[in-house]
Motif scaffolding. Structure first.
Motif, PDB file in Angstrom:
ATOM      1  N   CYS A  28      28.356  -3.266  86.781  1.00 18.16           N
ATOM      2  CA  CYS A  28      28.813  -4.652  86.709  1.00 18.16           C
ATOM      3  C   CYS A  28      30.039  -4.715  85.803  1.00 18.16           C
ATOM      4  N   ARG A  29      31.041  -5.401  86.241  1.00 21.34           N
ATOM      5  CA  ARG A  29      32.273  -5.540  85.468  1.00 21.34           C
ATOM      6  C   ARG A  29      32.547  -6.998  85.093  1.00 21.34           C
ATOM      7  N   GLU A  30      31.522  -7.854  85.268  1.00 20.85           N
ATOM      8  CA  GLU A  30      31.671  -9.267  84.933  1.00 20.85           C
ATOM      9  C   GLU A  30      31.692  -9.452  83.414  1.00 20.85           C
ATOM     10  N   ILE A  31      32.278 -10.544  82.985  1.00 19.87           N
ATOM     11  CA  ILE A  31      32.329 -10.855  81.562  1.00 19.87           C
ATOM     12  C   ILE A  31      30.937 -11.280  81.089  1.00 19.87           C
ATOM     13  N   ALA A  32      30.492 -10.719  79.983  1.00 23.33           N
ATOM     14  CA  ALA A  32      29.186 -11.055  79.417  1.00 23.33           C
ATOM     15  C   ALA A  32      29.237 -12.429  78.764  1.00 23.33           C
ATOM     16  N   CYS A  86      25.922 -10.825  81.881  1.00 22.97           N
ATOM     17  CA  CYS A  86      26.578 -11.935  82.571  1.00 22.97           C
ATOM     18  C   CYS A  86      25.463 -12.869  83.063  1.00 22.97           C
ATOM     19  N   ASP A  87      25.841 -14.038  83.565  1.00 22.52           N
ATOM     20  CA  ASP A  87      24.835 -14.987  84.051  1.00 22.52           C
ATOM     21  C   ASP A  87      23.970 -14.386  85.162  1.00 22.52           C
ATOM     22  N   GLU A  88      24.574 -13.621  86.040  1.00 21.09           N
ATOM     23  CA  GLU A  88      23.848 -13.055  87.181  1.00 21.09           C
ATOM     24  C   GLU A  88      22.789 -12.036  86.768  1.00 21.09           C
ATOM     25  N   HIS A  89      23.028 -11.258  85.734  1.00 22.09           N
ATOM     26  CA  HIS A  89      22.118 -10.173  85.367  1.00 22.09           C
ATOM     27  C   HIS A  89      21.258 -10.456  84.141  1.00 22.09           C
ATOM     28  N   LEU A  90      21.344 -11.644  83.582  1.00 20.73           N
ATOM     29  CA  LEU A  90      20.554 -11.980  82.394  1.00 20.73           C
ATOM     30  C   LEU A  90      19.059 -11.805  82.649  1.00 20.73           C
TER      31      LEU A  90
END
Length: 62
Positions: free
Chosen positions: A10-14, A37-41
């Motif tokens: 994942c390269r999304e901003i935490a 990130c919101d998706e992986h919380l």
């Protein structure tokens, strides 16, 4: 400075900190931190809870 989610690939901003420890090897004052990130919380926090690790979710990165 932006930081990436701790989920593999994942390269999304935490946007959250998942604070945890393994009580079998860490003292009570030791904190380990994963970023999410919101998706992986939910995925990351449930992964840790399934192993009976104490988990605390903290909003933001400050």
């Amino acid at each position: 400075m932006s930081v990436e989610c701790s989920r593999a690939a994942c390269r999304e901003i935490a946007t959250h900190r998942i604070v945890w420890r393994n009580p079998r090897i860490h003292a009570a004052d030791r904190e380990k931190i994963w970023l999410a990130c919101d998706e992986h919380l939910e995925f990351l926090s449930e992964y840790l809870r399934a192993r009976d690790f104490p988990v605390e979710i903290r909003e933001g990165l400050s």
